[in-house]
Write an enzyme that holds these catalytic residues in place. Sequence first.
Site, PDB file in Angstrom:
ATOM      1  N   ALA A 135     146.341 145.295  -4.966  1.00  0.00           N
ATOM      2  CA  ALA A 135     146.981 144.656  -3.825  1.00  0.00           C
ATOM      3  C   ALA A 135     146.209 145.013  -2.560  1.00  0.00           C
ATOM      4  O   ALA A 135     145.499 146.027  -2.509  1.00  0.00           O
ATOM      5  CB  ALA A 135     148.436 145.102  -3.711  1.00  0.00           C
TER       6      ALA A 135
ATOM      7  N   GLY B 274     147.112 145.890  -9.093  1.00  0.00           N
ATOM      8  CA  GLY B 274     147.536 144.525  -9.368  1.00  0.00           C
ATOM      9  C   GLY B 274     146.547 143.742 -10.204  1.00  0.00           C
ATOM     10  O   GLY B 274     146.928 142.787 -10.881  1.00  0.00           O
TER      11      GLY B 274
ATOM     12  N   GLU C 144     147.384 144.705 -13.662  1.00  0.00           N
ATOM     13  CA  GLU C 144     148.687 144.109 -13.964  1.00  0.00           C
ATOM     14  C   GLU C 144     148.569 142.606 -14.216  1.00  0.00           C
ATOM     15  O   GLU C 144     149.244 142.053 -15.086  1.00  0.00           O
ATOM     16  CB  GLU C 144     149.651 144.397 -12.814  1.00  0.00           C
ATOM     17  CG  GLU C 144     150.032 145.878 -12.742  1.00  0.00           C
ATOM     18  CD  GLU C 144     150.760 146.254 -11.465  1.00  0.00           C
ATOM     19  OE1 GLU C 144     151.846 146.854 -11.574  1.00  0.00           O
ATOM     20  OE2 GLU C 144     150.252 145.958 -10.366  1.00  0.00           O
TER      21      GLU C 144
ATOM     22  N   GLU D  89     147.800 153.553  -8.169  1.00  0.00           N
ATOM     23  CA  GLU D  89     148.765 153.558  -7.062  1.00  0.00           C
ATOM     24  C   GLU D  89     149.286 154.955  -6.744  1.00  0.00           C
ATOM     25  O   GLU D  89     149.619 155.262  -5.593  1.00  0.00           O
ATOM     26  CB  GLU D  89     149.949 152.633  -7.394  1.00  0.00           C
ATOM     27  CG  GLU D  89     149.619 151.152  -7.350  1.00  0.00           C
ATOM     28  CD  GLU D  89     149.113 150.602  -8.674  1.00  0.00           C
ATOM     29  OE1 GLU D  89     149.079 149.383  -8.830  1.00  0.00           O
ATOM     30  OE2 GLU D  89     148.748 151.421  -9.559  1.00  0.00           O
TER      31      GLU D  89
END
Length: 288
Positions: free
Chosen positions: A91, A136, A139, A159
Amino acid sequence: MKTATVLLSLPANNPSTRNFQEEAAMDYENIIFDVVEGIATITFNRPKALNALNGHLLDEFSAALDVIEADEEIRVLVLTGAGEKSFVAGADISELATFNSLQGKMFSRKGQLIISRLQELAIPVIAAVNGFALGGGSEMALACDFIYASENAMFGLPEITLGIIPGFGGTQRLPRLIGSNRAKEMIFTGRLIPAEEAEKIGMVNRIFPQESLMEETLKTARAMATKGKVSVRAAKQAVNNGLNVDLATGCQIEVDAFAICMASEDGKEGTRAFIEKRKPQFKGSLKG
């Protein structure tokens, strides 16, 4: 500004084709969207930010998925990143840093809903990971049906090093794919793993040199695109819907999917072709 290029096999004078082309011809700033011979490719296109996910990219990605879901001539979707460094490097941290708790919750929910659409998409989805797939990015790849990676690809959910946790489904999909112990180690430490290790633990299907990654990915995509529309969708549905149920229920899901295939135009064509000792020509529709 990047504009989607969509090539359709439907006749140019078909009204539905014209409507589809008008819908798909929107301008994209953060992705490149192409459809060629039934294979859609979405390229995450923020190379200066290593293709990091922000709200605008997620909105454009969702709009492209709308187009894909609306057209049965699209047989396979391939995801990749622009450049040779990154698939998606997570992200956009500059955006995350501005969020309060409520904004963070909304962003996480938005990302989960959009990324979950990949797993729920009726057609096969391949992630062609051409570099960093962090946070992300991992993911996003985990929500695809399988992952092909370049030799320089790196995976991880880092993260925890920012004082947060994965928010786009990583704590749920990674343990289901590689087992809870390995997933916890990656998530709790934020450790990154190279493509070779990712293949070893079952996260990645195959590894290719950077220069041949897309060629090999598209080779597999083309092979799947030649199969019957109903059977490929039924196979994906049977596997996905059967994963989290008991064996008896899963087998019943398979029975129902098998029956649908047998009643389809392509199912009848495939069996006839076998008996007649010829190559099947799968041209059936989802409506037939």
